[in-house]
Design an enzyme around this catalytic site. Structure first.
Site, PDB file in Angstrom:
ATOM      1  CB  THR A 123     -42.115 -10.154   8.833  1.00 58.52           C
ATOM      2  OG1 THR A 123     -43.168 -10.227   7.911  1.00 58.52           O
ATOM      3  CG2 THR A 123     -40.980 -10.998   8.340  1.00 58.52           C
ATOM      4  CB  THR A 129     -42.944 -13.473   7.304  1.00 56.89           C
ATOM      5  OG1 THR A 129     -44.117 -12.747   7.642  1.00 56.89           O
ATOM      6  CG2 THR A 129     -43.069 -13.975   5.888  1.00 56.89           C
ATOM      7  CG  ASP A 188     -46.311 -11.617   0.108  1.00 51.37           C
ATOM      8  OD1 ASP A 188     -47.026 -10.631   0.344  1.00 51.37           O
ATOM      9  OD2 ASP A 188     -45.404 -11.980   0.871  1.00 51.37           O
ATOM     10  CB  SER A 198     -40.399 -12.182  -0.285  1.00 49.92           C
ATOM     11  OG  SER A 198     -40.153 -11.623   0.984  1.00 49.92           O
ATOM     12  N   GLY A 233     -43.364  -5.744   5.761  1.00 54.69           N
ATOM     13  CA  GLY A 233     -44.010  -5.790   4.444  1.00 54.69           C
ATOM     14  C   GLY A 233     -43.182  -5.047   3.414  1.00 54.69           C
TER      15      GLY A 233
HETATM   16  O1  DON Z   1     -42.544 -11.524   2.094  1.00 54.81           O
HETATM   17  C1  DON Z   1     -43.012 -10.407   2.228  1.00 54.81           C
HETATM   18  O2  DON Z   1     -42.596  -9.420   1.669  1.00 54.81           O
HETATM   19  C2  DON Z   1     -44.149 -10.238   3.199  1.00 54.81           C
HETATM   20  N1  DON Z   1     -44.886 -11.450   3.299  1.00 54.81           N
HETATM   21  C3  DON Z   1     -43.592  -9.805   4.500  1.00 54.81           C
HETATM   22  C4  DON Z   1     -44.680  -9.591   5.479  1.00 54.81           C
HETATM   23  C5  DON Z   1     -44.306  -8.712   6.555  1.00 54.81           C
HETATM   24  O3  DON Z   1     -43.197  -8.251   6.699  1.00 54.81           O
HETATM   25  C6  DON Z   1     -45.424  -8.397   7.443  1.00 54.81           C
HETATM   26  N2  DON Z   1     -45.040  -7.603   8.495  1.00 54.81           N
HETATM   27  N3  DON Z   1     -44.125  -7.434   9.144  1.00 54.81           N
END
Ligand code: DON
Length: 569
Positions: free
Chosen positions: A379, A397, A421, A450, A472
């Site tokens: 992200t 992201t 998600d 998120s 994530g």
């Molecule tokens: O919104 C969220 O929590 C995830 N879609 C974030 C994804 C993410 O951070 C992936 N990697 N860095």
């Protein structure tokens, strides 16, 4: 034409010409720390930082710089910077006022709560992570334009021109970016329905990525505003891409997309005020919960990385993530008990089961199934402070690396796979091992929950920290730990960002620990207390600014991502 519109093409032409002088393979270099007296940007790439810093140096404010950085990231950081995704922004103005913008993707009108279940009722996670069916309605362009309309001071065109220039002329990719493009090349070929700029036999450091279609899309946004994306040619290209790949996004979805201004989550920790993101992110609520749960304990005297500190923080993380799974979803669709979750009474009650010598099994907190391990950490976060003292903390992201791996034919950008998600089925984990329930079920126009946690911290009414991260589900715990590293464990920002991290998300019932930093004796005693520890290479990647009481700004870019870059003036 404004001076700024001439200035940007100049710096980039010089930067890119330098690349052919043979002096250095890349015309840019990442700075991991920076000190400034006026303004500071921390972004995932030196070229997007250069764009943001130039805006600040010309007198643009933090909102202007954030908007310009995000459009530039869509070009120079295609794995996560985006036009086809969504995100969140938290604002703290120089006068102390705050705001939060939710430009998260929404489920398409044709989405259905069972859309990722097969005929036996099992979740088909390939469908929610790869290809055309994985995408929510993109929010980034609407969000950036909305932020600019409310808080920007420079003309929009001058904030988009640098990105257009970078896309049109191309830029040399870093080793990290070349590796990512190579690793995902086969998926691009599998899921895209047209040729794209990203597919090549083999990418090497210094190879130029030229994106003429993306330059045209950005030009349409520059010239027509939101209509340049949600209507007209770009919208037609998105819908045509969906038709070719059996996806759901329609003209109506695009026309109806709106970002939402929200009341930030406000909390306290000792004499600090925490300003963070409310639903549709769980980040702010979980962060303030965790801080509230550990506040009664003398963490500072226990020390960072000690057995007692890690145990306490893990127990707070476990409880906050259990609450996230059960109670948090898009507040436009689900009545999130926000005030209750944030109340000190509730948090004290939540910690009544805390045993300083024993792990509390996750099954004792709330029932749920074991979850799968997580997949990706891509992200991106941006922290900005301007010369007036305004701050913007913003995370955006596509979800996984390069999102759904689908490039919109003729428009040159990746679409998100944010639908993963949502909780596709109660109790069944998504790619980050997170589970959910009704609060985060799929409904048309609903935003998927998120973990992004763009956060700003104040001390005694003054700006203190601006931080956030990709990663994530590990984003929230990384923000929690880096914040405590500075305000409780008295580390410098650089030390705080570098320090090893750990993560517990309720399910699976394990502590993920970054490899190579934990004292083996602490490891063994945590095991004896009943914890299960699993080593991972790295977790979330923090970008942070520390505003010191004398007005000096320190920027810290995370060594976990070689391209992360801090610069100030
Ligand atoms: O919104 C969220 O929590 C995830 N879609 C974030 C994804 C993410 O951070 C992936 N990697 N860095």
């Amino acid at each position: 034409m404004q001076l700024s519109r001439l200035f940007f093409p100049c710096i980039f032409t010089i930067l890119l010409l330098l690349s052919s002088c043979g002096k250095a393979r890349l015309p840019y270099e990442a700075h991991k720390t920076a000190v400034g007296q006026h303004g500071m940007v921390v972004t995932p790439h030196p070229l997007s930082s250069a764009v943001g810093l130039a805006v600040l140096e010309q007198g643009g404010n933090a909102a202007d710089a954030t908007v310009a950085i995000h459009f530039a990231m869509a070009v120079v950081y295609p794995r996560a910077g985006n036009l086809g995704g969504g995100g969140f922004m938290v604002f703290r103005h120089a006068d102390g006022g705050t705001d939060a913008l939710d430009y998260r993707e929404r489920a398409p009108l044709l989405a259905d709560r069972n859309m990722y279940l097969d005929s036996l009722g099992n979740v088909d996670s390939d469908k929610s992570t790869k290809g055309h069916l994985a995408s929510g309605v993109p929010g980034t362009v609407a969000g950036l334009l909305e932020a600019h309309a409310r808080y920007g001071s420079m003309d929009l065109a001058s904030l988009l021109d640098p990105a257009i220039e970078l896309a049109r002329k191309g830029y040399p990719v870093s080793q990290t970016e070349a590796d990512r493009l190579n690793n995902y090349g086969e998926s691009f070929a599998e899921f895209s329905t047209t040729e794209s700029a990203f597919i090549k036999e083999e990418w090497k450091e210094g190879d130029k990525l030229i994106q003429p279609e993306l330059a045209q899309t950005l030009t349409r946004i520059r010239d027509q505003g939101a209509k340049g994306f949600y209507e007209g040619e770009t919208a037609d290209l998105i819908v045509a891409e969906m038709k070719r790949g059996n996806g759901l996004l329609s003209h109506d979805d695009l026309l109806q997309y709106e970002p939402a201004w929200r009341e930030p989550v406000i909390g306290t920790f000792r004499d600090y005020k925490i300003i963070s993101m409310p639903p549709s992110s769980s980040g702010g609520i979980a962060l303030v919960e965790m801080l509230g749960m550990v506040e009664p304990f003398p963490l500072a005297s226990w020390g960072q990385g000690s057995r007692r500190s890690i145990h306490l923080m893990v127990e707070a993380e476990r409880r906050a993530y259990a609450d996230r799974a059960q109670h948090v979803g898009d507040s436009d669709f689900y009545d999130v008990p926000r005030d209750s979750l944030l109340s000190k009474t509730y948090l004290d009650h939540r910690m009544e089961s805390f045993d300083p010598e024993r792990a509390t099994g996750s099954d004792a907190i709330l029932a749920g199934k074991m979850a799968l391990p997580m997949e990706s950490f891509e992200t991106t976060h941006t922290s900005v402070v301007d010369a007036m003292g305004n701050a913007v903390s913003s995370t955006t992201t596509l979800n996984s690396n390069f999102g759904s791996k689908v490039v919109v034919g003729g428009a040159g950008f990746f679409l998100n796979n944010e639908m993963d998600d949502f909780s596709a089925k109660p109790g069944v984990p998504n790619q980050f091992g997170l589970i959910g329930a009704e609060a985060n079920s799929i409904q048309p126009k609903k935003r998927m929950l998120s973990s992004m946690t763009p956060t700003i911290v104040e001390k005694n009414g003054n700006l203190a920290l601006v931080l956030g991260a990709p990663g994530g589900s590990t984003i929230i715990t990384a923000v929690f730990q880096v914040l405590l590293n500075v305000v409780e464990f008295d580390m410098t920002l650089e030390e705080a960002v570098k320090a090893g991290r750990f993560h517990h998300q309720w399910l699976p019932d394990q502590i993920m620990v970054e490899r190579g930093w934990l004292d083996p004796a602490v490891h063994d005693s945590l095991v004896q207390m009943g914890h299960t520890l699993t080593e991972v290479n790295r977790m979330a990647v923090i970008k942070a600014i520390h505003a010191l009481p004398d007005g000096t700004l320190q920027g810290a870019a995370d060594p976990r991502n070689p391209d992360d870059d801090a610069r100030g003036y």
